[in-house]
Write an enzyme that holds these catalytic residues in place. Structure first.
Site, mmCIF file in Angstrom:
data_model
loop_
_atom_site.group_PDB
_atom_site.id
_atom_site.type_symbol
_atom_site.label_atom_id
_atom_site.label_comp_id
_atom_site.label_asym_id
_atom_site.label_seq_id
_atom_site.Cartn_x
_atom_site.Cartn_y
_atom_site.Cartn_z
ATOM 1 N N ILE A 251 -26.257 -18.777 -12.681
ATOM 2 C CA ILE A 251 -25.429 -18.510 -11.583
ATOM 3 C C ILE A 251 -25.812 -19.492 -10.352
ATOM 4 O O ILE A 251 -26.784 -18.971 -9.457
ATOM 5 C CB ILE A 251 -25.624 -17.098 -11.249
ATOM 6 C CG1 ILE A 251 -25.181 -16.173 -12.457
ATOM 7 C CG2 ILE A 251 -24.761 -16.614 -10.176
ATOM 8 C CD1 ILE A 251 -23.689 -16.441 -12.972
ATOM 9 N N ARG B 61 -31.894 -23.491 -7.565
ATOM 10 C CA ARG B 61 -30.436 -23.498 -8.157
ATOM 11 C C ARG B 61 -30.772 -23.020 -9.627
ATOM 12 O O ARG B 61 -31.485 -23.979 -10.333
ATOM 13 C CB ARG B 61 -29.573 -24.356 -8.016
ATOM 14 C CG ARG B 61 -29.107 -24.999 -6.605
ATOM 15 C CD ARG B 61 -28.498 -26.204 -6.536
ATOM 16 N NE ARG B 61 -28.268 -26.615 -5.181
ATOM 17 C CZ ARG B 61 -28.927 -27.326 -4.312
ATOM 18 N NH1 ARG B 61 -30.176 -27.605 -4.829
ATOM 19 N NH2 ARG B 61 -28.663 -27.694 -3.070
ATOM 20 N N HIS C 201 -18.123 -19.261 0.153
ATOM 21 C CA HIS C 201 -17.269 -20.630 0.034
ATOM 22 C C HIS C 201 -16.104 -19.916 -0.051
ATOM 23 O O HIS C 201 -15.484 -18.911 -0.886
ATOM 24 C CB HIS C 201 -17.875 -21.397 -1.048
ATOM 25 C CG HIS C 201 -19.187 -22.071 -0.608
ATOM 26 N ND1 HIS C 201 -19.351 -23.162 -0.204
ATOM 27 C CD2 HIS C 201 -20.222 -21.887 -1.503
ATOM 28 C CE1 HIS C 201 -20.580 -23.477 -0.133
ATOM 29 N NE2 HIS C 201 -21.243 -22.616 -0.829
ATOM 30 N N VAL D 63 -39.133 -7.107 -17.677
ATOM 31 C CA VAL D 63 -38.834 -7.158 -19.133
ATOM 32 C C VAL D 63 -39.163 -8.115 -19.675
ATOM 33 O O VAL D 63 -39.370 -9.369 -19.659
ATOM 34 C CB VAL D 63 -37.100 -7.212 -18.808
ATOM 35 C CG1 VAL D 63 -36.679 -7.260 -20.433
ATOM 36 C CG2 VAL D 63 -36.436 -6.073 -18.309
ATOM 37 N N ILE E 18 -23.785 -19.217 2.586
ATOM 38 C CA ILE E 18 -22.192 -19.374 2.793
ATOM 39 C C ILE E 18 -21.191 -18.492 1.840
ATOM 40 O O ILE E 18 -21.684 -18.687 0.549
ATOM 41 C CB ILE E 18 -21.810 -20.838 2.869
ATOM 42 C CG1 ILE E 18 -22.558 -21.620 3.700
ATOM 43 C CG2 ILE E 18 -20.309 -21.060 2.892
ATOM 44 C CD1 ILE E 18 -22.506 -23.161 3.368
HETATM 45 C C1 LIG Z 1 -30.390 -24.305 -2.397
HETATM 46 C C2 LIG Z 1 -29.379 -23.507 -2.693
HETATM 47 C C3 LIG Z 1 -27.985 -23.178 -1.852
HETATM 48 C C4 LIG Z 1 -27.257 -22.066 -2.250
HETATM 49 N N1 LIG Z 1 -26.287 -22.035 -1.479
HETATM 50 C C5 LIG Z 1 -25.234 -21.192 -1.872
HETATM 51 C C6 LIG Z 1 -24.040 -20.744 -0.878
HETATM 52 O O1 LIG Z 1 -24.328 -21.088 0.251
HETATM 53 N N2 LIG Z 1 -23.215 -20.089 -0.994
HETATM 54 C C7 LIG Z 1 -23.241 -19.364 -2.521
HETATM 55 O O2 LIG Z 1 -22.380 -18.653 -2.956
HETATM 56 N N3 LIG Z 1 -23.994 -19.627 -3.153
HETATM 57 C C8 LIG Z 1 -25.331 -20.353 -2.987
HETATM 58 N N4 LIG Z 1 -26.494 -20.703 -3.965
HETATM 59 C C9 LIG Z 1 -26.234 -19.915 -5.018
HETATM 60 C C10 LIG Z 1 -26.877 -18.517 -5.058
HETATM 61 O O3 LIG Z 1 -28.005 -18.547 -4.039
HETATM 62 C C11 LIG Z 1 -27.115 -17.798 -6.396
HETATM 63 O O4 LIG Z 1 -26.038 -18.145 -7.152
HETATM 64 C C12 LIG Z 1 -27.357 -16.480 -6.393
HETATM 65 O O5 LIG Z 1 -28.339 -16.052 -5.465
HETATM 66 C C13 LIG Z 1 -28.042 -16.255 -7.746
HETATM 67 O O6 LIG Z 1 -28.437 -15.030 -7.648
HETATM 68 P P1 LIG Z 1 -28.711 -14.162 -9.093
HETATM 69 O O7 LIG Z 1 -28.986 -12.775 -8.891
HETATM 70 O O8 LIG Z 1 -28.166 -14.611 -10.239
HETATM 71 O O9 LIG Z 1 -30.324 -14.935 -9.393
HETATM 72 P P2 LIG Z 1 -31.558 -14.262 -8.534
HETATM 73 O O10 LIG Z 1 -31.582 -14.135 -6.964
HETATM 74 O O11 LIG Z 1 -32.474 -15.581 -8.866
HETATM 75 O O12 LIG Z 1 -32.091 -13.098 -8.897
HETATM 76 C C14 LIG Z 1 -32.624 -13.078 -10.448
HETATM 77 C C15 LIG Z 1 -33.739 -11.813 -10.551
HETATM 78 O O13 LIG Z 1 -34.075 -11.416 -11.543
HETATM 79 C C16 LIG Z 1 -35.633 -11.286 -11.722
HETATM 80 N N5 LIG Z 1 -36.074 -11.634 -12.887
HETATM 81 C C17 LIG Z 1 -36.303 -12.656 -13.695
HETATM 82 N N6 LIG Z 1 -36.735 -12.334 -14.825
HETATM 83 C C18 LIG Z 1 -37.098 -11.187 -14.857
HETATM 84 C C19 LIG Z 1 -37.522 -10.203 -15.878
HETATM 85 N N7 LIG Z 1 -38.012 -10.765 -17.054
HETATM 86 N N8 LIG Z 1 -37.626 -8.995 -15.593
HETATM 87 C C20 LIG Z 1 -37.359 -8.324 -14.518
HETATM 88 N N9 LIG Z 1 -36.859 -8.986 -13.560
HETATM 89 C C21 LIG Z 1 -36.495 -10.497 -13.828
HETATM 90 C C22 LIG Z 1 -36.239 -12.313 -10.598
HETATM 91 O O14 LIG Z 1 -37.317 -11.650 -10.077
HETATM 92 C C23 LIG Z 1 -34.966 -12.274 -9.516
HETATM 93 O O15 LIG Z 1 -35.046 -11.243 -8.496
HETATM 94 C C24 LIG Z 1 -27.435 -21.576 -3.386
HETATM 95 C C25 LIG Z 1 -28.518 -21.700 -4.231
HETATM 96 C C26 LIG Z 1 -29.526 -22.520 -3.805
HETATM 97 C C27 LIG Z 1 -30.760 -22.509 -4.670
#
Ligand SMILES: Cc1cc2nc3c(=O)[nH]c(=O)nc-3n(C[C@H](O)[C@H](O)[C@H](O)COP(=O)(O)OP(=O)(O)OC[C@H]3O[C@@H](n4cnc5c(N)ncnc54)[C@H](O)[C@@H]3O)c2cc1C
Length: 491
Positions: free
Chosen positions: A340, A315, A53, A176, A51
């Protein structure tokens, strides 16, 4: 071919890291994205409610509250430029007869403080007209017309592809393992693929952001995985839902949501339960029952007949229950994009803007390129076009005429294009995310083996080397011919 030194290294290619790369690639900078998985968006970004939001939920004094609304507005332009499936269907927070309906007024006020436009309180009559299957116990709701639904992994992929088109580099399967510092300043990173030098390191490692922060001695980030479980339904289902429907929220969760997806599936969930492991993506009987019972309160006619899959996402909740986007106090050149959790998807472009601002304050020169590529070529999407349009594609190239995934109508050409795309799909799930092959009613029962063979042929590897997703998730353990051969040898 990697450079001797990068201006910025981004750790993690989820939506946060990809958005930061997309933003920074607009400037004259050498950027490297390092992702430990074989594809972008395999962490939290692939398993959520999808979503965008509106931005009324989070407190205005939190980073979440400030960035959500801004991101919601920015995303509308980005999805146009980068051809990302998105629909602005609006959301409702629905109050039932027995609920504390004053929460709806509080959310309206919070939304106004966050600058969310178009918020309105709607009555039972409005609800019954707009959502004919909604329980007749629904009496009042907060209507947020600016909310929408998106394909989250394609959003991240599109941002990353655009960053690459604008000169950023990405290395997959590159973990990393340490961050180097000298005299209190970042100098580069150690990975399983060697060392890379950089002036700035952005920690967008999702669930592992606390581990990466610890590599430079930062202890204050503390990520606790909070699981959300879901049911997803086939397009052929008993009834339609027209908007995103939330119940009255709790302190830590927005409750069990009922929504359609951009691809017209019905999605219900998520739960909200802390778990011990950052890899615990198992669904549970208890969790799924909670999801179904919650959704049934909203839609009493709902059954599980057309559900096709269950899944869970985690999350990356920091103990502050807020985003932690800031420069490290004691290590120059290190920026955290941590904690995040939701609404991280909705906030991604605003998060990226904030990171650019932080980097500039930290001394990085941001000089815009003259020839920025703003758009991304739209891939063929057979699942959403008419037979006439499919036939026109097949006239152009007969591989469009060979349908590999019958549930979602995905052609051989789309799969080959995904494998040979700007960020190539190397796994069965990477092909699924790009094309929807395997995302339909049979969940890859028919097309899975064919997709596996196509990946093997295109990459010039044996089918026993093709993986479903990460690590050692091989699909073909042995070939029958090989087994017979080795038995033959033994005899
Ligand atoms: C149940 C649920 C429902 C949600 N619903 C919503 C919604 O409807 N709307 C909304 O806005 N948000 C929603 N969210 C939140 C949203 O999905 C996240 O905030 C967002 O996807 C986070 O993205 P990110 O890139 O920070 O983390 P991630 O997508 O987890 O990416 C982090 C990346 O870092 C990589 N990584 C980790 N350690 C290392 C390392 N040492 N070296 C290299 N790579 C590494 C991982 O492999 C991963 O690919 C929801 C989350 C959940 C769990």
């Amino acid at each position: 071919m990697s450079k001797d030194k990068y201006d910025v290294i981004i750790v993690g290619a989820g939506v946060s890291g990809c958005a930061v790369a997309w933003k920074l690639a607009r400037y004259n900078l050498d950027i490297l994205i390092l992702e430990k998985a074989p594809d972008v968006a395999t962490g939290t970004t692939k398993a959520n409610t999808a979503i965008i939001h509106a931005g009324y939920n989070a407190d205005p004094e939190k980073q979440k509250g400030r960035l959500n609304k801004k991101g919601n507005v920015q995303i509308k332009d980005i999805v146009e430029d980068l051809s990302v499936p998105f629909e602005q269907i609006g959301s409702l927070v629905v109050g039932m007869e027995d609920d504390d309906l004053s929460v709806i007024d509080e959310l309206l006020e919070k939304g106004k403080e966050n600058g969310v436009e178009g918020l309105e309180i709607v009555d039972k009559e409005w609800l019954q007209k707009e959502e004919p299957h909604l329980s007749d116990k629904a009496v009042r709701a907060l209507w947020a017309p600016t909310a929408g639904i998106i394909t989250p992994w394609e959003f991240a992929l599109a941002l990353a592809e655009n960053a690459v088109a604008n000169g950023a580099e990405i290395m997959l399967e590159t973990e990393v393992q340490d961050v180097y510092t000298e005299d209190g300043k970042v100098t580069g990173v150690k990975t399983n693929q060697g060392d890379f030098a950089a002036d700035y390191v952005i920690n967008a490692a999702g669930l592992y952001a606390d581990d990466v922060a610890r590599m430079v001695g930062i202890e204050k980030i503390d990520i606790h995985p909070r699981k959300g479980e879901y049911y997803i339904y086939d397009h052929a289902k008993d009834f339609e839902i027209n908007h995103v429907l939330f119940p009255i929220p709790t302190k830590i969760s927005k409750g069990i949501v009922c929504t359609k997806t951009v691809e017209d599936n019905l999605l219900i969930g998520p739960t909200s339960d802390f778990v011990d492991s950052k890899e615990d993506l198992a669904t549970t009987r208890e969790g799924l029952d909670h999801v179904f019972n919650g959704a049934k309160k909203m839609f009493p006619d709902l059954t599980l007949k057309d559900s096709i899959r269950v899944f869970a996402g985690l999350r990356a909740a920091d103990t502050t229950e807020d985003f932690v986007i800031e420069a490290a106090e004691d290590v120059a050149g290190f920026v955290n994009v941590a904690g995040i959790q939701s609404p991280g998807l909705s906030s991604a472009p605003a998060v990226a803007d904030l990171v650019a601002e932080i980097l500039e304050n930290e001394g990085l020169t941001l000089e815009e390129k003259e020839d920025i590529i703003e758009t991304r070529e739209e891939p063929a999407r057979f699942y959403e076009i008419s037979n006439e349009e499919r036939a026109a594609y097949a006239e152009e190239d007969k591989e469009y005429g060979q349908i590999i995934c019958r549930c979602e109508t995905v052609s051989l050409k789309e799969i080959k294009d995904a494998i040979n795309g700007p960020i190539p799909a190397r796994t069965v799930n990477a092909v699924k995310r790009r094309t929807r092959a395997g995302a339909g009613r049979c969940q890859g029962g028919f097309c899975g083996p064919r997709v596996t063979q196509i990946i093997a042929d295109e990459l010039g590897i044996d089918t026993t080397e093709v993986r479903l997703e990460k690590d050692n998730s091989k699909i073909v353990e042995h070939k029958i011919k090989g087994l017979l051969g080795s038995q033959g040898d033994a005899e």
